[in-house]
Enzyme design. Structure first.
Site, PDB file in Angstrom:
ATOM      1  N   GLY A 176       0.804  -1.214   0.000  1.00 22.13           N
ATOM      2  CA  GLY A 176       0.000   0.000   0.000  1.00 22.13           C
ATOM      3  C   GLY A 176       0.842   1.272   0.000  1.00 22.13           C
ATOM      4  N   THR A 177       1.895   1.263   0.770  1.00 20.54           N
ATOM      5  CA  THR A 177       2.720   2.476   0.878  1.00 20.54           C
ATOM      6  C   THR A 177       3.305   2.841  -0.485  1.00 20.54           C
ATOM      7  OG1 THR A 177       3.237   1.923   3.162  1.00 20.54           O
ATOM      8  CG2 THR A 177       4.736   3.457   2.068  1.00 20.54           C
ATOM      9  N   ASN A 224      -8.696   3.474   7.902  1.00 22.08           N
ATOM     10  CA  ASN A 224      -8.073   2.355   8.606  1.00 22.08           C
ATOM     11  C   ASN A 224      -8.306   2.384  10.107  1.00 22.08           C
ATOM     12  OD1 ASN A 224      -6.301   4.619   7.834  1.00 22.08           O
ATOM     13  ND2 ASN A 224      -4.879   3.713   9.289  1.00 22.08           N
ATOM     14  N   GLN A 266      -7.646  -0.639   2.960  1.00 21.60           N
ATOM     15  CA  GLN A 266      -8.512  -1.321   3.940  1.00 21.60           C
ATOM     16  C   GLN A 266      -9.800  -1.832   3.310  1.00 21.60           C
ATOM     17  OE1 GLN A 266      -7.779  -2.144   7.029  1.00 21.60           O
ATOM     18  NE2 GLN A 266      -5.866  -1.007   7.223  1.00 21.60           N
ATOM     19  N   SER A 313      -3.300  -3.631  -0.850  1.00 20.66           N
ATOM     20  CA  SER A 313      -2.191  -4.335  -0.211  1.00 20.66           C
ATOM     21  C   SER A 313      -2.653  -5.725   0.241  1.00 20.66           C
ATOM     22  CB  SER A 313      -1.738  -3.506   0.999  1.00 20.66           C
ATOM     23  OG  SER A 313      -0.668  -4.140   1.639  1.00 20.66           O
ATOM     24  N   ALA A 314      -1.896  -6.758  -0.154  1.00 19.37           N
ATOM     25  CA  ALA A 314      -2.355  -8.142   0.028  1.00 19.37           C
ATOM     26  C   ALA A 314      -2.500  -8.564   1.488  1.00 19.37           C
ATOM     27  CB  ALA A 314      -1.397  -9.093  -0.685  1.00 19.37           C
ATOM     28  N   THR A 374      13.036  -7.478 -10.481  1.00 16.28           N
ATOM     29  CA  THR A 374      12.516  -8.845 -10.611  1.00 16.28           C
ATOM     30  C   THR A 374      11.305  -9.022  -9.713  1.00 16.28           C
ATOM     31  OG1 THR A 374      14.736  -9.606 -11.099  1.00 16.28           O
ATOM     32  CG2 THR A 374      13.146 -11.292 -10.409  1.00 16.28           C
ATOM     33  N   CYS A 400       1.574   7.436  23.426  1.00  8.90           N
ATOM     34  CA  CYS A 400       2.168   8.185  24.526  1.00  8.90           C
ATOM     35  C   CYS A 400       3.611   8.528  24.166  1.00  8.90           C
ATOM     36  CB  CYS A 400       2.121   7.343  25.792  1.00  8.90           C
ATOM     37  SG  CYS A 400       2.764   8.241  27.200  1.00  8.90           S
TER      38      CYS A 400
HETATM   39  N1  PLP Z   1      -3.124   2.873   3.434  1.00  9.51           N
HETATM   40  C1  PLP Z   1      -3.929   2.439   4.418  1.00  9.51           C
HETATM   41  C2  PLP Z   1      -5.327   2.972   4.527  1.00  9.51           C
HETATM   42  C3  PLP Z   1      -3.463   1.501   5.342  1.00  9.51           C
HETATM   43  O1  PLP Z   1      -4.265   1.088   6.328  1.00  9.51           O
HETATM   44  C4  PLP Z   1      -2.133   1.015   5.217  1.00  9.51           C
HETATM   45  C5  PLP Z   1      -1.595   0.063   6.183  1.00  9.51           C
HETATM   46  O2  PLP Z   1      -2.086  -0.097   7.272  1.00  9.51           O
HETATM   47  C6  PLP Z   1      -1.348   1.490   4.147  1.00  9.51           C
HETATM   48  C7  PLP Z   1      -1.880   2.416   3.289  1.00  9.51           C
HETATM   49  C8  PLP Z   1       0.046   0.988   3.957  1.00  9.51           C
HETATM   50  O3  PLP Z   1       0.005  -0.317   3.429  1.00  9.51           O
HETATM   51  P1  PLP Z   1       1.273  -1.304   3.510  1.00  9.51           P
HETATM   52  O4  PLP Z   1       1.352  -1.787   4.912  1.00  9.51           O
HETATM   53  O5  PLP Z   1       0.949  -2.393   2.550  1.00  9.51           O
HETATM   54  O6  PLP Z   1       2.448  -0.506   3.075  1.00  9.51           O
END
Ligand code: PLP
Length: 401
Positions: free
Chosen positions: A80-81, A160, A188, A208-209, A246, A334
């Protein structure tokens, strides 16, 4: 021999599926040959490699099928990132001559927010939309913020932390009359709800898998046919020359299978999970005093329960729940003795005393009614003990009529 589904969790009640999910047994079995015998490089021309190219195509087709799009619209990434980074930075780079204005929301994941901050430092202007107390973006406000130089609108499909599902279809309709590209972070949501990308006019979608019982470190970016993104990683010709390197064949195969499984039984699984979610919400709202549900009652992810408990700290609750074998997640952290609510909880404008005590429980198809009952019982016990130590709570109880 693979362990039975969920057997390794026997000592735990795992309610942190928004953080990550268990790798499904079927997915693991599908991946294993690609970790052992089928080790060839998909770019090689002999069978050992070329067969893996077919495995990649199969996974691409499995995913495309779930979104009703073409396999060439699916670009594999590391998760996802990366998908979010590529979408935001890629569009910004590609359309910089047209404009430097981007619209997003205050409650995006840091993968989007920090990509925006990166772009701000490079001369882009970002509008961060407010959300209401349930976490919804105001579609009218979004319409008003659109400008001639707006090149991108990025609004997450489902949040999320609090599970709010955004009015993505309406936003897509608005953007039909504007040239801005529409990106949605569906990390999500994908695997948990139907996402008709074409009907909703989505140009870019991140997934994201590991959020739908697939492996970690693999994801994809959906890119609509009319869009040309610049390369994100420079090197070989993989992923149509746009994302070199790859391919992680076992993980891609696993993601394809996980996607297929998720959508095969989407309705029944999601309704089973949603029933437990509603049961848990009902019990918390009715049996625990001084607590507040975050996010809407309907129109929220089927697996998401998020509550703020007054007179306690979210992190402390999570640690105490862990001691009872229950995995959950805090909506506050915290730092140097100071508890701060997450940016999402802060955006909801709930009182600080409540916000500090935020905990997220995220369910899955493995969750049972007993898990929920045990969690509610543990929460009651922990809250009773901890609130009793809180002078503000004691004073309040004493003065209560
Ligand atoms: N975007 C959302 C809404 C997420 O909840 C997350 C991960 O929790 C990400 C992006 C990032 O995904 P990844 O952990 O696959 O990099």
């Amino acid at each position: 021999m693979l362990p039975e589904r969920g057997s390794h969790l026997s000592k735990h009640i795992y309610l942190d599926n928004a953080a990550t999910t268990r790798l499904s047994k079927e997915v693991c079995e599908e991946m294993l040959p690609y970790l052992t015998d089928h080790f060839g490089n998909p770019s090689s021309i002999y069978d050992l490699g070329a067969n893996n190219k077919s495995a990649l195509l199969h996974a691409r087709k499995q995913i495309a099928h779930t979104l009703s799009c073409e396999p060439q619209n699916i670009f594999f990434t590391s998760g996802g990132t990366e998908s979010d980074n590529w979408a935001l930075i890629g569009v910004a780079e590609q359309y910089k001559e047209k404009g430097k204005h981007i619209i997003t929301t205050k409650i995006e994941h840091h993968a989007v927010l920090n990509s925006c901050h990166y772009l701000e430092k490079r001369g882009y202007e970002i509008t961060y939309l407010n959300v209401d107390e349930q976490g919804y973006v105001d579609v009218e406000q979004l319409r008003q913020k659109l400008r001639n130089d707006t090149i991108l609108v990025s609004v997450m499909l489902a949040n999320n932390e609090i599970g709010t599902i955004q009015p993505i279809r309406q936003i897509g309709e608005i953007l039909q009359h504007h040239s801005a590209i529409f990106h949605t972070d569906a990390v999500q949501a994908y695997g948990h709800m139907e996402i008709p990308v074409k009907d909703w006019h989505i140009d870019l979608l991140s997934a994201s898998a590991h959020k739908f019982h697939g492996p970690k470190g693999i994801g994809f970016l959906y890119v609509n046919n009319n869009l040309k993104l610049p390369s994100f990683l420079h090197g070989g010709q993989q992923e149509q020359g746009l994302r070199a390197g790859t391919e992680n064949v076992p993980a891609i195969v696993g993601m394809g299978k996980a996607a297929e499984l998720a959508y095969e039984k989407l309705k029944e699984t999601q309704s089973q999970i949603a029933q437990l979610r509603d049961y848990m919400i009902y019990r918390l709202e009715n049996e625990i005093s001084f607590c507040h549900r975050n996010g809407p009652r309907v129109n929220r992810l089927a697996n998401n329960v998020n509550f703020s408990f007054e007179f306690v700290e979210g992190e402390a609750l999570v640690i105490l729940l862990d001691m009872e074998g229950i995995c959950a997640s805090a909506g506050s952290a915290c730092n140097a003795g100071q508890t701060t609510a997450s940016h999402v909880i802060q955006a909801l404008h709930i009182p600080d005393e409540l916000a500090r005590g935020t905990v997220r429980f995220t369910l899955s198809e493995d969750t049972t009614k007993e898990d929920i009952d045990d969690t509610v019982a543990a929460l009651k016990k922990i809250l009773e003990k901890n609130r009793a130590l809180n002078p503000r709570y004691q004073a309040m109880i004493k003065t209560a009529p």
